[in-house]
Scaffold this active site. Structure first.
Site, PDB file in Angstrom:
ATOM      1  N   ASP A 240       0.833  -1.196   0.000  1.00  0.00           N
ATOM      2  CA  ASP A 240       0.000   0.000   0.000  1.00  0.00           C
ATOM      3  C   ASP A 240       0.873   1.254   0.000  1.00  0.00           C
ATOM      4  O   ASP A 240       1.975   1.267   0.562  1.00  0.00           O
ATOM      5  CB  ASP A 240      -0.891  -0.033   1.241  1.00  0.00           C
ATOM      6  CG  ASP A 240      -1.924   1.066   1.267  1.00  0.00           C
ATOM      7  OD1 ASP A 240      -2.556   1.309   0.232  1.00  0.00           O
ATOM      8  OD2 ASP A 240      -2.104   1.685   2.336  1.00  0.00           O
TER       9      ASP A 240
ATOM     10  N   GLU B 229       1.189  -0.526  -5.062  1.00  0.00           N
ATOM     11  CA  GLU B 229       0.005   0.342  -5.105  1.00  0.00           C
ATOM     12  C   GLU B 229       0.519   1.755  -5.359  1.00  0.00           C
ATOM     13  O   GLU B 229       0.869   2.493  -4.428  1.00  0.00           O
ATOM     14  CB  GLU B 229      -0.770   0.248  -3.792  1.00  0.00           C
ATOM     15  CG  GLU B 229      -2.130   0.948  -3.829  1.00  0.00           C
ATOM     16  CD  GLU B 229      -2.037   2.433  -3.553  1.00  0.00           C
ATOM     17  OE1 GLU B 229      -2.151   3.226  -4.516  1.00  0.00           O
ATOM     18  OE2 GLU B 229      -1.844   2.807  -2.389  1.00  0.00           O
TER      19      GLU B 229
ATOM     20  N   ASP C   3     -11.695   1.040  -2.222  1.00  0.00           N
ATOM     21  CA  ASP C   3     -12.097   2.426  -1.962  1.00  0.00           C
ATOM     22  C   ASP C   3     -13.064   2.970  -3.012  1.00  0.00           C
ATOM     23  O   ASP C   3     -13.603   4.066  -2.841  1.00  0.00           O
ATOM     24  CB  ASP C   3     -10.861   3.335  -1.920  1.00  0.00           C
ATOM     25  CG  ASP C   3     -10.067   3.174  -0.630  1.00  0.00           C
ATOM     26  OD1 ASP C   3     -10.674   2.842   0.404  1.00  0.00           O
ATOM     27  OD2 ASP C   3      -8.841   3.384  -0.658  1.00  0.00           O
TER      28      ASP C   3
END
Length: 541
Positions: A336, A383, A438
């Site tokens: 992430d 990411e 998200d």
């Protein structure tokens, strides 16, 4: 199975092979006791095998916070005890099946009463209130109810485990001695329970800064300490079986490593020297992003910043241990906020927004080099969404990591930034998504588009209004990207009610769940046809 032995039995799966994956968190699986668990996960493998899915991607599997967020956890090493398969404990003789059924019945009745009261107060809000009033909450994870149902049963299983002398089992002793993080997490959990769940910086000084001798005394006297070790051992044992069964079905597991660590965590408590904390343990600077066109105050996330000099001086030992643990559990991991390996927005902790922050450089190349030197080639998906700097892109490419592209981001306007996310431009070395956790579901996103934008998307898809959803998935699957990842909501064509997270919204996230009837063989066959038509059916699937 020992992960060191597994690699010699068959070639390790790689995100670089042309394949398709599904994004679904463990807690979103169907089942009883408030949320999905590893029992449901093993059953889900049958669905994935039938569908020809090569990769199963999950969100972080760590303990969740009170809102259920897996990215704000009390430990980035531990797994959530809410995932423990209680039926497996019955089969091991650690729980009585009648006791489990009785606990479920009593707790379910209490949950129904609470849900009905919430529904009455909310006026039966569309989407979940009306069904909650009837007690039908199986489409929502309820983490408070899950903890209330599961934790007493786990404590009962622990008492049986200890009374039977199983604490002396060689595999148990090996686990707790070979995983140094276990004792830190167990001590933190025991102390947090003893202090009423308060943040660790409010504990007495002796508990805030325990010496190794203090922790040794805790291991001898505190039942809560040993209980946490027991839960992590059971999780490790059950996870090992999940990974082995996945391997036999040709399914690889893709995990998720959050970049930042919560302040109220075993990680910050046990190793305060690795974070920008003051003498009281409070953050000096915190994480976030600067102001932009959409948010004039920026975003203040609130995680403590790393004390990078300390990480460099230790050869990034904490990061090495963290990645080693992740790769014991998963075949590959998504890192992430990869752009944070180039620079981070550092905000004074006293500030209420992100406007007075500043950019700080991070030793990303040194960190990744240390990981590769200690662990070998890294099966990492970067990411890299957001403002991707040239240096971050160079770092990603230098280590050979695939980045991410998100189809929904491809239609904001006709700029180069939007076209970057359209499937026809994907390189092989990337992972293409319809959307992430998200985003809204693909159907929900399409339904929310202004008419002019929807018409542009429809024209791009080259179909009538009713066929846009399927056409976009087909365009994604036919792209050059080695790996395409479909959220399970998009596989099943679910609307915005199935959205997993709404960034910036404090409540109601992380709760969507599948129902058992949605995991039908017919839906698996339809998905397999899509995968095979796009040339993404891996032979051993």
């Amino acid at each position: 199975m020992n992960p060191m032995l597994r690699q010699y039995l068959k070639p390790s799966p790689s995100p670089a092979e042309r394949a398709c994956g599904v994004l679904l968190h463990v807690t979103s699986l169907p089942g009883g006791f408030g949320c999905g668990d590893l029992g449901g996960a093993r059953r889900f493998l049958d669905y994935l095998h039938t569908a020809g899915v090569r990769w199963w991607m999950m969100l972080p599997v760590h303990p969740v916070d009170r809102s259920g967020c897996p990215y704000k956890t009390s430990s980035v090493f531990a797994a959530s005890p809410l995932m423990i398969d209680l039926d497996d404990l019955v089969e091991q003789g650690l729980l009585d099946r009648a006791t489990v059924r009785r606990a479920a019945t009593v707790r379910r009745a209490a949950t129904v009463r609470r849900a009905a009261a919430r529904a009455r107060r909310a006026g039966a809000v569309k989407g979940w209130g009306a069904s909650a009033a009837r007690g039908d909450s199986s489409d929502r994870s309820d983490y408070a109810a899950a903890a209330a149902m599961r934790m007493p049963l786990l404590r009962e299983a622990f008492r049986e485990f200890r009374a039977s002398g199983l604490c002396d089992r060689l595999d148990y002793v090996h686990f707790v001695t070979s995983q140094p993080w276990v004792d830190d997490f167990a001590a933190f959990a025991a102390l947090k329970r003893a202090h009423g769940g308060r943040v660790w910086t409010s504990w007495p000084r002796a508990a805030r800064r325990m010496t190794p001798a203090d922790r040794d005394r805790l291991t001898e006297s505190e039942e809560a300490f040993e209980f946490s070790r027991f839960c992590q051992f059971i999780l490790d044992e059950q996870w090992g079986r999940l990974r082995d069964e996945a391997s036999r079905r040709g399914v690889a597991l893709l995990g998720d490593i959050p970049f930042f660590v919560a302040h109220d965590s075993a990680d910050a408590w046990a190793s305060p020297e690795l974070f920008e904390l003051d003498r009281k343990g409070l953050p000096r600077t915190v994480s976030g992003v600067p102001a932009d066109l959409f948010n004039r105050r920026g975003q203040r996330w609130g995680h403590p910043q790393y004390r990078w000099r300390a990480h460099v001086e230790t050869g990034f030992a904490w990061w090495v241990a963290r990645f080693r643990r992740a790769l014991e559990m998963f075949d590959a991991v998504r890192l992430d906020h990869f752009i944070g390996l180039h620079r981070l927005w550092s905000i004074p902790a006293a500030d209420r927004d992100a406007r007075r922050g500043r950019w700080i450089r991070t030793p990303g190349e040194g960190l990744l080099s240390a990981l590769r030197n200690r662990l070998g080639e890294l099966p990492v998906v970067a990411e890299d969404l957001g403002v991707l700097t040239r240096r971050a892109a160079e770092l990603r490419d230098a280590f050979g990591f695939p980045g991410m592209r998100v189809l929904q981001f491809g239609f904001g306007d006709e700029s180069a930034g939007s076209r970057y996310h359209r499937p026809e431009g994907y390189p092989r070395k990337c992972v293409g998504f319809t959307g992430t956790h998200d985003n809204d579901t693909l159907k929900g996103w399409l339904e929310s588009l202004p008419e002019a934008t929807f018409e542009r998307v429809r024209h791009y898809a080259g179909v009538g209004r009713s066929g846009v959803h399927e056409a976009l998935i087909r365009r994604l699957l036919e792209s050059e990207a080695d790996l395409v990842m479909l959220p399970m909501q998009d596989v099943l064509r679910l609307g915005g009610e199935a959205r997993m997270n709404r960034p910036g919204v404090a409540r109601g996230n992380w709760r969507w769940r599948l129902s058992a009837r949605q995991l039908s063989e017919s839906s698996a066959r339809r998905l397999r046809e899509r995968i095979e038509e796009s040339g993404r059916l891996v032979h051993n699937s």
